[in-house]
Design a protein around this motif. Structure first.
Motif, PDB file in Angstrom:
ATOM      1  N   ASP A 151     -21.533  -1.559 100.803  1.00 31.49           N
ATOM      2  CA  ASP A 151     -20.595  -1.681  99.683  1.00 31.49           C
ATOM      3  C   ASP A 151     -19.241  -2.123 100.260  1.00 31.49           C
ATOM      4  O   ASP A 151     -18.345  -1.328 100.467  1.00 31.49           O
ATOM      5  N   ASP A 152     -19.114  -3.420 100.546  1.00 34.06           N
ATOM      6  CA  ASP A 152     -17.982  -3.906 101.335  1.00 34.06           C
ATOM      7  C   ASP A 152     -16.746  -4.271 100.514  1.00 34.06           C
ATOM      8  O   ASP A 152     -15.705  -4.582 101.072  1.00 34.06           O
ATOM      9  N   GLY A 153     -16.875  -4.252  99.207  1.00 34.15           N
ATOM     10  CA  GLY A 153     -15.770  -4.774  98.383  1.00 34.15           C
ATOM     11  C   GLY A 153     -14.691  -3.759  98.063  1.00 34.15           C
ATOM     12  O   GLY A 153     -13.750  -4.062  97.328  1.00 34.15           O
ATOM     13  N   ARG A 154     -14.803  -2.549  98.596  1.00 35.31           N
ATOM     14  CA  ARG A 154     -13.852  -1.502  98.192  1.00 35.31           C
ATOM     15  C   ARG A 154     -12.644  -1.541  99.116  1.00 35.31           C
ATOM     16  O   ARG A 154     -12.669  -1.016 100.208  1.00 35.31           O
ATOM     17  N   LYS A 155     -11.582  -2.153  98.644  1.00 40.50           N
ATOM     18  CA  LYS A 155     -10.426  -2.450  99.490  1.00 40.50           C
ATOM     19  C   LYS A 155      -9.193  -1.644  99.104  1.00 40.50           C
ATOM     20  O   LYS A 155      -8.132  -1.844  99.667  1.00 40.50           O
ATOM     21  N   GLU A 156      -9.329  -0.767  98.121  1.00 40.83           N
ATOM     22  CA  GLU A 156      -8.117  -0.168  97.568  1.00 40.83           C
ATOM     23  C   GLU A 156      -8.197   1.360  97.571  1.00 40.83           C
ATOM     24  O   GLU A 156      -9.222   1.936  97.207  1.00 40.83           O
ATOM     25  N   ILE A 157      -7.107   1.964  97.997  1.00 41.08           N
ATOM     26  CA  ILE A 157      -6.983   3.428  97.909  1.00 41.08           C
ATOM     27  C   ILE A 157      -5.943   3.732  96.824  1.00 41.08           C
ATOM     28  O   ILE A 157      -4.854   3.145  96.813  1.00 41.08           O
ATOM     29  N   LEU A 158      -6.291   4.640  95.938  1.00 45.64           N
ATOM     30  CA  LEU A 158      -5.368   5.038  94.880  1.00 45.64           C
ATOM     31  C   LEU A 158      -4.604   6.279  95.332  1.00 45.64           C
ATOM     32  O   LEU A 158      -5.174   7.188  95.943  1.00 45.64           O
ATOM     33  N   VAL A 159      -3.311   6.294  95.012  1.00 49.59           N
ATOM     34  CA  VAL A 159      -2.441   7.392  95.435  1.00 49.59           C
ATOM     35  C   VAL A 159      -1.498   7.709  94.284  1.00 49.59           C
ATOM     36  O   VAL A 159      -0.847   6.804  93.766  1.00 49.59           O
ATOM     37  N   PRO A 160      -1.398   8.974  93.866  1.00 52.09           N
ATOM     38  CA  PRO A 160      -0.442   9.286  92.796  1.00 52.09           C
ATOM     39  C   PRO A 160       0.997   9.056  93.271  1.00 52.09           C
ATOM     40  O   PRO A 160       1.287   9.177  94.461  1.00 52.09           O
ATOM     41  N   SER A 161       1.883   8.758  92.343  1.00 52.62           N
ATOM     42  CA  SER A 161       3.259   8.463  92.719  1.00 52.62           C
ATOM     43  C   SER A 161       3.944   9.665  93.370  1.00 52.62           C
ATOM     44  O   SER A 161       4.904   9.509  94.106  1.00 52.62           O
ATOM     45  N   ALA A 162       3.431  10.871  93.108  1.00 57.27           N
ATOM     46  CA  ALA A 162       4.055  12.065  93.681  1.00 57.27           C
ATOM     47  C   ALA A 162       3.594  12.341  95.115  1.00 57.27           C
ATOM     48  O   ALA A 162       4.047  13.293  95.743  1.00 57.27           O
ATOM     49  N   ALA A 163       2.727  11.507  95.658  1.00 52.25           N
ATOM     50  CA  ALA A 163       2.088  11.816  96.943  1.00 52.25           C
ATOM     51  C   ALA A 163       3.073  11.843  98.105  1.00 52.25           C
ATOM     52  O   ALA A 163       4.125  11.213  98.069  1.00 52.25           O
ATOM     53  N   HIS A 164       2.680  12.554  99.173  1.00 51.27           N
ATOM     54  CA  HIS A 164       3.411  12.492 100.433  1.00 51.27           C
ATOM     55  C   HIS A 164       3.370  11.057 100.960  1.00 51.27           C
ATOM     56  O   HIS A 164       2.371  10.361 100.795  1.00 51.27           O
ATOM     57  N   GLY A 165       4.433  10.641 101.668  1.00 54.42           N
ATOM     58  CA  GLY A 165       4.506   9.292 102.241  1.00 54.42           C
ATOM     59  C   GLY A 165       3.379   8.989 103.209  1.00 54.42           C
ATOM     60  O   GLY A 165       3.013   7.832 103.417  1.00 54.42           O
ATOM     61  N   THR A 166       2.823  10.042 103.819  1.00 52.36           N
ATOM     62  CA  THR A 166       1.738   9.803 104.767  1.00 52.36           C
ATOM     63  C   THR A 166       0.523   9.191 104.072  1.00 52.36           C
ATOM     64  O   THR A 166      -0.221   8.448 104.707  1.00 52.36           O
ATOM     65  N   ASN A 167       0.281   9.517 102.808  1.00 58.16           N
ATOM     66  CA  ASN A 167      -0.932   9.030 102.135  1.00 58.16           C
ATOM     67  C   ASN A 167      -0.967   7.505 102.101  1.00 58.16           C
ATOM     68  O   ASN A 167      -1.917   6.895 102.604  1.00 58.16           O
ATOM     69  N   PRO A 168       0.051   6.843 101.522  1.00 56.27           N
ATOM     70  CA  PRO A 168       0.019   5.372 101.550  1.00 56.27           C
ATOM     71  C   PRO A 168       0.098   4.805 102.968  1.00 56.27           C
ATOM     72  O   PRO A 168      -0.549   3.787 103.265  1.00 56.27           O
ATOM     73  N   ALA A 169       0.844   5.457 103.863  1.00 59.17           N
ATOM     74  CA  ALA A 169       0.936   4.948 105.248  1.00 59.17           C
ATOM     75  C   ALA A 169      -0.436   5.004 105.917  1.00 59.17           C
ATOM     76  O   ALA A 169      -0.826   4.082 106.635  1.00 59.17           O
ATOM     77  N   THR A 170      -1.179   6.075 105.671  1.00 56.93           N
ATOM     78  CA  THR A 170      -2.512   6.214 106.256  1.00 56.93           C
ATOM     79  C   THR A 170      -3.462   5.158 105.712  1.00 56.93           C
ATOM     80  O   THR A 170      -4.212   4.528 106.458  1.00 56.93           O
ATOM     81  N   ALA A 171      -3.442   4.974 104.406  1.00 58.83           N
ATOM     82  CA  ALA A 171      -4.352   4.006 103.793  1.00 58.83           C
ATOM     83  C   ALA A 171      -4.116   2.619 104.389  1.00 58.83           C
ATOM     84  O   ALA A 171      -5.061   1.889 104.693  1.00 58.83           O
ATOM     85  N   THR A 172      -2.840   2.276 104.614  1.00 59.07           N
ATOM     86  CA  THR A 172      -2.517   0.976 105.206  1.00 59.07           C
ATOM     87  C   THR A 172      -3.033   0.896 106.636  1.00 59.07           C
ATOM     88  O   THR A 172      -3.607  -0.105 107.046  1.00 59.07           O
ATOM     89  N   MET A 173      -2.847   1.976 107.411  1.00 57.16           N
ATOM     90  CA  MET A 173      -3.337   1.982 108.805  1.00 57.16           C
ATOM     91  C   MET A 173      -4.840   1.742 108.862  1.00 57.16           C
ATOM     92  O   MET A 173      -5.359   1.159 109.806  1.00 57.16           O
ATOM     93  N   CYS A 174      -5.551   2.242 107.831  1.00 57.38           N
ATOM     94  CA  CYS A 174      -7.005   2.091 107.814  1.00 57.38           C
ATOM     95  C   CYS A 174      -7.408   0.737 107.242  1.00 57.38           C
ATOM     96  O   CYS A 174      -8.592   0.474 107.066  1.00 57.38           O
ATOM     97  N   GLY A 175      -6.453  -0.101 106.889  1.00 56.64           N
ATOM     98  CA  GLY A 175      -6.775  -1.443 106.418  1.00 56.64           C
ATOM     99  C   GLY A 175      -6.930  -1.574 104.912  1.00 56.64           C
ATOM    100  O   GLY A 175      -7.371  -2.603 104.417  1.00 56.64           O
ATOM    101  N   PHE A 176      -6.578  -0.528 104.164  1.00 61.61           N
ATOM    102  CA  PHE A 176      -6.683  -0.600 102.700  1.00 61.61           C
ATOM    103  C   PHE A 176      -5.365  -1.051 102.079  1.00 61.61           C
ATOM    104  O   PHE A 176      -4.296  -0.878 102.658  1.00 61.61           O
ATOM    105  N   SER A 177      -5.449  -1.596 100.871  1.00 66.19           N
ATOM    106  CA  SER A 177      -4.231  -1.759 100.094  1.00 66.19           C
ATOM    107  C   SER A 177      -4.072  -0.505  99.229  1.00 66.19           C
ATOM    108  O   SER A 177      -5.025   0.239  98.998  1.00 66.19           O
TER     109      SER A 177
END
Lengths: 485, 452, 128
Positions: A151-177
């Motif tokens: 299932d290779d098409g899953r490129k996106e991680i969803l994060v609530p706006s209230a999330a810690h900054g690490t959540n979006p930073a981690t998703a980016t490090m793992c190659g997700f948008s």
């Protein structure tokens, strides 16, 4: 005064060096250092005195109430430190034979089991060395899971706006948008927006529950259903696990993977910035992807699982096995609490937060989310004080330091203007909570009578407010003073 | 109740202030069918006496062996004062220094640490630490990819003489970012990586190369010519170095004509006990040019309102709490307490103390290799200069030899046969300044018996 | 209240654009934007010669507590960057519309310029 400024050429801690007169003449000169490194030359006593005096310039849990929201600054029992530093543990080489490491491995195995039970997950790996590395491991496992199914098409991680900054930073490090999901005024995730956002691109949703707004996400079962039906996985950020420990388990809420900050919930010390530990737990379907190593028990013996046992593992996260000494402290703490103690953590952390919230309301402070139960933390917004008195949340924070309280978390979450995020933890007594609220009330009275008094704080600490703009514009990151001769 | 101070009367007063009947009312927003049952996988609580008995018994299950094992974690003398001071509550139980005025102790200490690491490595800038040496290398690779704007290939040359688990960890951490890690083989005669081997793999566009000095085998790489070659070809250079070795070996900032771009490694030899694998810390240093690519916390010196000197976290706009998905890294918690120990350790030993310790490690390992290689069936694997580790080939399977030595309470070394099967039966040995002549002789006698 | 010069064009992400009348434009961030960010401590500029497409994140302006991307408002090639900002980012705080310019571009299509906001529209935008 810097340690370098105590330095005099020729001084040293002689008894700390080997007597042996060794030379390195066999090594060609081209490999050797030309100039001795400019480290300080001080006596042992000078070093001890200098670093003891420096320590006295710190606030800490051992010296002050430290209600830093989202950081769970609870008491760190001393027994955990003393017992984790027994010579039998400290002198163990990380690659000593398993047969000679059974005592340590037993502790690690039991820690994995206790964490699995208290979070409702199928298995745990203790490899990650901090919360952010736990997040990395979790998101990397989500990626590995989807890939393993083609299932290779899953490129996106969803994060609530209230999330810690690490959540979006981690998703980016793992190659997700990263796609942000809005949060409603009552603190819950905007479910309609989530339903629109999910789809065949969704790899997963990262969620903290209770959220960083200090409330429990009531729609969690629906959220889990929406994400799972879209083929995504649900990630639990364990930063706020203290609020629900033993009361409700992430596994039972539908989460597929979690990390737990052992340096928050399980009381290992923060050490002025670390080390932490960010153990990761998974539901059954993610077990093959756990980071290495993991301890297993075969008959009466414990051993490490390696690449041969878990060929689909996301791999190694450290040179050896993570922050072993931190894990031992968490293990000792959990054994001392036991099963009843775990549940009491959540109960009394929540009691303290709700009591402080009720007191804040009674004393006329505006709450960010006034009509709900607090979790283990809650938010005051000082936007009225900022507008009417020009005294900001930062000013309140600095004045609190003068009154002997470490400030709560300021300006986080970003969604609430002029906010203080307050987390008392279960280990504080009622009189500390009352004292803190008295201080808050005093500061507001000061702000009304003489705003400059509050804006100029702190006055009683080793330094006044520091010029951060100067620090960033004229970078001075290392002492380059008189070279030690 | 363990660690909870509330009396019955206080609980009643607090609930009344909240307007709740009992504590369970505080959890009424949680759907009741989701509430957990009793935890069956967690035992009953223990008193301090009971847990103390248990932990002493567990610790006693580990025999006190004589350690000739290194491979990235080393037994060194740590002055008693180091952890006495480090575990003071003011360091031990403080958070990350977000309120600078109430954290000047930790902040100044980190500034001093950064100063010591730049002095040791010869680099311009150090951060406040990474998790360990392996993750520091992974972050150094990510930094190099961000920092080398002339290169588009995202290709890194990584010699196999770099620590095997550092390479694995780097792969785990960079795999999501389309970075190619290309391995470079070592010369089987010398156990070091030749410049020609780098050139062969280089191709047109390389982003960065990694050099470990001393390398995983303990051998000294030709760092000057490799560094210069890389820079001539617009390739960034990442050094991995044991910081204790830098008391005697040339600092990465002075390799070649311009020095390396990034230096990293594990700080364990500077004051952290082996402690079953951690906590250690990773150090990460770089040139001034790359400072904004640096992940993690950095402390700067500045002035307060009265122009008095003080310390703050700076360059925070690189970090996750501000930059979120565009941050240089997701790291926030680092290894602060171990850095505290290390700073005190370096202060007490000073450069001369570290130099003596490093030289003693070198001399002891030379003595060990000399004695062991005289045993029939035991030979040095490489003709090379080394620091405090060396590879020995053995005529019996390494795993059996090491088990037999362990039974005599000797940790004889690291079995290389899995990571380096081409070496056949081989072990990596190390004798730090802690080893005595008697222990070295005892090892030689034991190995002679085992190999006989 | 920030000043919004009438001769410039604007974007919703707070860039200003000055038409130099020869197919080139000068770009900076508005006074309103610098006020929101506070004291600037660092500016990362695009490389001269870089080809930008409207909407590309091409610069970063940093204060102590925030970092903000600057987006290319138009499509074209970077001709020149304001080298002064490397040493003195505070120029933007002091003179956002003038000395604090970020970079100059050669436009590949002048029509895009007409689609940007004028001063009145931008003023309305920042009132909300």
């Amino acid at each position: 005064m810097l340690i370098f400024e105590h330095s005099k050429t020729g001084r040293n801690g002689a008894p700390q060096s080997p007597k042996q007169k060794a030379n390195v003449d066999d090594i060609p000169a081209s490999f050797l250092r030309k100039d001795r490194a400019a480290l300080p030359e001080v006596s042992e006593m000078q070093a001890v005195r200098h670093y003891t005096q420096l320590s006295q310039k710190n606030f800490s849990i051992d010296t002050h109430f430290y209600p830093l929201g989202s950081c769970t600054m609870k008491y760190n029992p001393r027994a955990c430190n003393t017992l984790a530093m027994l010579p039998g543990f400290l002198s163990r080489h990380p690659m000593a034979p398993e047969a000679q490491s059974q005592g340590f491995l037993a502790c690690m195995y039991e820690l994995q089991s206790m964490l699995s039970d208290v979070t409702g997950m199928a298995a745990f790996s203790l490899a990650p060395m901090a919360g952010a590395q736990g997040e990395f491991a979790g998101v990397a496992m989500i990626e590995a899971y989807h890939k393993s199914r083609g299932d290779d098409g899953r490129k996106e991680i969803l994060v609530p706006s209230a999330a810690h900054g690490t959540n979006p930073a981690t998703a980016t490090m793992c190659g997700f948008s990263v796609r942000e999901i809005p949060t409603l005024d009552n603190g819950d995730v905007d479910l309609e927006a989530l339903k629109v956002a999910v789809g065949p691109e969704t790899a997963g949703l990262m969620l903290t529950n209770p959220s960083t707004l200090g409330v429990f996400e009531r729609q969690i079962e629906t959220i889990a259903k929406v994400v799972h039906e879209a083929g995504g996985l649900l990630y639990y950020d364990g930063a706020n696990l203290n609020a629900i420990l033993g009361k409700i388990r992430p596994g039972d809420m539908g989460f597929d993977v979690i990390h737990s900050n052992l340096h928050k919930t399980f009381s290992t010390p923060h050490g002025g910035g670390g080390p932490g530990a960010g153990a990761v737990g998974v539901a059954e379907r993610l077990k093959p992807f756990l980071p290495l190593p993991v301890v297993t028990k075969e008959g009466e013996n414990y051993r490490w699982l390696t690449e041969k046992d878990l060929p689909q593992s996301i791999g190694r996260l450290s040179a050896f096995m993570g922050n072993a000494g931190v894990l031992l402290r968490a293990y000792i703490y959990m054994r001392m609490l036991g099963r009843e103690g775990m549940v009491r953590v959540a109960e009394f952390a929540t009691l303290n937060a709700n009591y402080m919230m009720a007191e804040a309301k009674r004393r006329g402070f505006e709450l960010a989310i006034p009509d709900r139960r607090a979790s283990h933390e809650f938010i005051i917004t000082l936007k009225n004080e900022a507008r009417d008195l020009h005294v900001t949340a930062m000013d309140f924070a600095k004045r609190l330091l003068d009154l002997g309280y470490h400030a709560p978390t300021t300006y986080f979450p970003l969604l609430v203007p002029e906010c203080l995020l307050i987390e008392p933890t279960e280990t504080e007594a009622k009189e500390a909570l009352d004292g803190f609220m008295d201080a808050m009330q005093q500061i507001r009275e000061e702000a009304e009578a003489d705003p400059d008094l509050v804006k100029g704080a702190p006055y009683t600490l080793p330094v006044k407010r520091l010029d951060e703009v100067r620090a960033a514009r004229q970078l001075d990151l290392a002492w380059k003073g008189n070279e030690v001769e | 109740m363990p660690f909870i101070p509330h009396t019955e009367q206080e609980i009643a007063e607090m609930l009344q202030a909240i307007g709740a009947d009992d504590i369970s009312a505080l959890f009424e927003e949680i759907p009741s069918h989701l509430l957990a049952n009793e935890l069956t996988g967690v035992p009953e609580g223990m008193t301090e006496m009971e847990i103390s008995r248990l932990m002493h018994a567990r610790a006693a299950q580990h025999p006190q062996s004589v350690c000739f094992l290194g491979a990235g974690a080393y037994e060194h003398h740590i002055p008693a004062a180091v952890w006495e001071i480090t575990t003071r509550g003011e360091y031990y139980s403080a958070y990350t220094p977000y309120q600078a005025e109430a954290s000047q102790g930790t902040l100044q200490l980190v500034y001093e640490f950064q100063s010591m690491m730049t002095a040791l490595t010869g680099m311009d800038v150090s951060n406040a630490s990474m998790y360990d040496g392996a993750t520091a290398l992974a972050e150094a690779v990510l930094m190099a990819v961000r920092g080398n704007r002339k290169s588009k290939s995202r290709k890194i040359l990584m010699p196999t003489t770099v620590h095997p688990t550092y390479r694995k960890t780097t792969r785990t951490i960079v795999q999501g970012q389309h970075i190619e890690l290309c391995e470079v083989d070592y010369d089987p005669a010398t156990g070091v990586t030749s410049l020609e081997a780098f050139k062969e793999k280089a191709g047109d566009d390389i982003t960065a190369i990694v050099i470990q000095q001393p390398n995983f085998f303990g051998n000294l790489e030709a760092v000057d010519e490799i560094t210069d070659w890389a820079h001539e070809n617009n390739i960034l250079v990442i050094a991995v170095a044991n910081p204790l070795s830098l008391a005697i070996l040339e600092a990465p900032g002075n390799w070649g004509s311009a020095g390396v771009d990034i230096a990293c490694g594990d700080g364990q030899p500077l004051g952290a006990p082996m402690s079953a694998g951690g906590p250690y810390y990773g150090y990460l240093c770089c040139t001034q040019t790359l400072v904004r690519q640096m992940p993690g916390r950095i402390v700067g010196r500045t002035l307060d309102q009265d122009d008095k000197e003080g310390f703050v976290l700076t360059l925070q706009a690189r970090e996750q709490h501000i930059r979120r998905s565009k941050a240089t890294s997701n790291i926030c918690t680092n290894q602060g307490l171990v850095v505290t120990a290390s700073t005190i350790h370096m202060s007490i030993l000073g450069a001369s103390g570290l130099e003596k310790a490093a030289a003693a490690c070198h001399a002891n390992t030379m003595a060990l290799v000399k004695q062991l290689s005289q045993i029939e069936g035991v030979d040095c694997a490489f003709e090379s200069n080394y620091f405090h580790e060396a590879v020995l080939k053995i005529n019996k399977p390494a795993v059996e030899v090491l088990v037999a030595l362990a039974e005599k309470n000797i940790l004889g070394g690291y079995d290389l046969s899995e990571a380096y099967p081409e070496l056949g039966s081989a072990i990596l040995v190390c004798a730090t300044e802690m080893r005595t002549d008697e222990e070295i002789s005892a090892y030689a006698n034991a190995l002679a018996e085992v190999c006989a | 209240m920030s000043d919004v010069p009438s001769e410039l064009r604007y974007t919703a992400s707070h860039e200003w654009i000055r038409d130099e009348g020869d197919g080139t434009v000068t770009i900076g961030i508005t006074d309103h934007a610098q006020e929101l960010l506070g004291d600037l401590v660092f500016v990362e500029l695009p490389e001269v010669g870089a080809d930008l497409t409207a909407g590309d994140a091409c610069c970063v302006v940093e204060s102590v507590k925030a970092a903000s991307d600057v987006y290319a408002p138009l499509t074209g090639e970077v001709l020149e960057v304001n080298e002064m900002l490397a040493e003195s980012p505070e120029i933007i705080n002091d003179s956002a519309f003038d000395d604090g310019w970020l970079f100059k571009m050669q436009l590949s299509a002048e029509v895009e310029l007409e689609e940007l906001m004028d001063a009145d529209e931008y003023e309305k935008e920042i009132e909300d």
